[in-house]
Design a protein around this motif. Sequence first.
Motif, PDB file in Angstrom:
ATOM      1  N   LYS A 185       0.773  -1.320  -0.176  1.00  0.00           N
ATOM      2  CA  LYS A 185      -0.148  -0.024  -0.049  1.00  0.00           C
ATOM      3  C   LYS A 185       0.889   1.190   0.010  1.00  0.00           C
ATOM      4  CE  LYS A 185      -0.554  -0.218   5.217  1.00  0.00           C
ATOM      5  NZ  LYS A 185      -1.568  -0.346   6.040  1.00  0.00           N
ATOM      6  N   HIS A 187       4.080   2.585  -2.049  1.00  0.00           N
ATOM      7  CA  HIS A 187       4.783   1.998  -3.262  1.00  0.00           C
ATOM      8  C   HIS A 187       5.115   3.498  -3.934  1.00  0.00           C
ATOM      9  CE1 HIS A 187       0.371   1.874  -4.070  1.00  0.00           C
ATOM     10  NE2 HIS A 187       0.666   2.608  -5.179  1.00  0.00           N
ATOM     11  N   THR A 189       4.989   6.016  -6.885  1.00  0.00           N
ATOM     12  CA  THR A 189       3.953   6.563  -7.626  1.00  0.00           C
ATOM     13  C   THR A 189       3.869   6.142  -9.045  1.00  0.00           C
ATOM     14  OG1 THR A 189       5.309   8.497  -8.246  1.00  0.00           O
ATOM     15  CG2 THR A 189       4.001   8.644  -6.072  1.00  0.00           C
ATOM     16  N   CYS A 192       0.794   3.832  -9.680  1.00  0.00           N
ATOM     17  CA  CYS A 192      -0.352   4.389  -9.367  1.00  0.00           C
ATOM     18  C   CYS A 192      -1.450   4.285 -10.579  1.00  0.00           C
ATOM     19  CB  CYS A 192      -0.251   5.742  -8.812  1.00  0.00           C
ATOM     20  SG  CYS A 192       0.512   5.932  -7.244  1.00  0.00           S
ATOM     21  N   HIS A 195      -3.299   0.603 -10.927  1.00  0.00           N
ATOM     22  CA  HIS A 195      -4.076  -0.013  -9.900  1.00  0.00           C
ATOM     23  C   HIS A 195      -5.171  -0.539 -10.621  1.00  0.00           C
ATOM     24  CE1 HIS A 195      -2.610   2.840  -6.358  1.00  0.00           C
ATOM     25  NE2 HIS A 195      -1.631   2.057  -6.878  1.00  0.00           N
ATOM     26  N   SER A 201     -10.274   4.447  -2.796  1.00  0.00           N
ATOM     27  CA  SER A 201      -9.061   4.737  -1.865  1.00  0.00           C
ATOM     28  C   SER A 201      -8.903   6.109  -1.847  1.00  0.00           C
ATOM     29  CB  SER A 201      -8.067   3.800  -2.402  1.00  0.00           C
ATOM     30  OG  SER A 201      -7.677   4.138  -3.555  1.00  0.00           O
ATOM     31  N   GLU A 203      -5.547   8.435  -1.674  1.00  0.00           N
ATOM     32  CA  GLU A 203      -4.062   8.245  -1.901  1.00  0.00           C
ATOM     33  C   GLU A 203      -3.332   9.568  -1.725  1.00  0.00           C
ATOM     34  OE1 GLU A 203      -1.481   5.483  -4.938  1.00  0.00           O
ATOM     35  OE2 GLU A 203      -3.232   6.813  -5.870  1.00  0.00           O
ATOM     36  N   VAL A 205       0.875  11.656  -1.295  1.00  0.00           N
ATOM     37  CA  VAL A 205       2.234  11.221  -1.744  1.00  0.00           C
ATOM     38  C   VAL A 205       3.123  11.763  -0.638  1.00  0.00           C
ATOM     39  CG1 VAL A 205       3.906  11.608  -3.446  1.00  0.00           C
ATOM     40  CG2 VAL A 205       1.599  11.289  -4.469  1.00  0.00           C
ATOM     41  N   ALA A 211       3.714   6.738  -2.755  1.00  0.00           N
ATOM     42  CA  ALA A 211       2.341   6.854  -2.770  1.00  0.00           C
ATOM     43  C   ALA A 211       1.707   6.017  -1.733  1.00  0.00           C
ATOM     44  CB  ALA A 211       1.624   6.340  -4.189  1.00  0.00           C
ATOM     45  N   LEU A 213      -1.703   4.419   0.261  1.00  0.00           N
ATOM     46  CA  LEU A 213      -3.355   4.208   0.073  1.00  0.00           C
ATOM     47  C   LEU A 213      -3.818   4.343   1.468  1.00  0.00           C
ATOM     48  CD1 LEU A 213      -3.585   1.321  -2.770  1.00  0.00           C
ATOM     49  CD2 LEU A 213      -4.040   3.845  -2.865  1.00  0.00           C
ATOM     50  N   ASN A 216      -7.183   1.193   2.012  1.00  0.00           N
ATOM     51  CA  ASN A 216      -7.292   0.133   1.280  1.00  0.00           C
ATOM     52  C   ASN A 216      -6.613  -1.219   1.968  1.00  0.00           C
ATOM     53  OD1 ASN A 216      -8.362   0.995  -1.269  1.00  0.00           O
ATOM     54  ND2 ASN A 216      -6.761  -0.254  -2.377  1.00  0.00           N
ATOM     55  N   LEU A 222      -1.902  -4.744  -9.333  1.00  0.00           N
ATOM     56  CA  LEU A 222      -1.488  -4.091 -10.439  1.00  0.00           C
ATOM     57  C   LEU A 222      -1.836  -4.762 -11.698  1.00  0.00           C
ATOM     58  CD1 LEU A 222       1.916  -3.076  -9.369  1.00  0.00           C
ATOM     59  CD2 LEU A 222      -0.231  -1.708  -8.974  1.00  0.00           C
TER      60      LEU A 222
END
Length: 245
Positions: A185, A187, A189, A192, A195, A201, A203, A205, A211, A213, A216, A222
Amino acid sequence: MAANKPFPFFDLPAELRGAILSELLVSNASIILHDSTFFSRPLCNSASFLNVFLVNMQMYQEASAIFYSQNRFTLNAHSHRLPVHLTSRGGFLSEEGQDARRRIRNLNIYLTRVGGEFERVLGPALSDMVLNGSLRALGLRLGPPSALGATRAPDPDMVQRPPFQALLRLLADPYLETVELLAWKVHLTVFCPFHRKGSPSIESVDDQGLAILRNNPSWVELDWRAMVEVYGMGERVVRIGERRY
């Protein structure tokens, strides 16, 4: 005494022997190959299968075929580098471990990072398991970052570098029948836009460009096919005939 007479197991029909061995050797939980993570998952203790393998050669041949083809295996390498025992003599990724790993059909891998070791060691071993072995179902989970890499700024160009390109080629191998790619969750960017559609969700940064979430589950799926189309470079493995994902 009659009570001590061995049961004539190999006199049973092959189908019945297979059914009995499946009950003994096939687990509802993943068979763990290595675990270096603080996450708890329902991974079973598989030490007892060795007792079955060591009965005799015929038992090994029949039992190991069921064990490797019908179980799900997990390689949980949530460490900054691959553990030494995986690549040392007799380890899962060693030359001695090649025959056994080629027999695995279903494998899940947890990775902290896709770096040089993936390109040099893990990626080639996985490709060999597909091309020269039985691997047909692959699940890969990326993250979270290791403690050693926590202070490093994220690399937005990671997807263009050789290790990640090796990962994309592996995912797109047409001989794999089932492929799943998930990210933690928290990770990069760059993931993004890929997804999978799901529940809404929140999100954000952070200052390092990661990023996050907020509402979630721990992992987000992905769209690896889209990633291959956008970021994939170079030649890919092509299967003669209809291509399947």
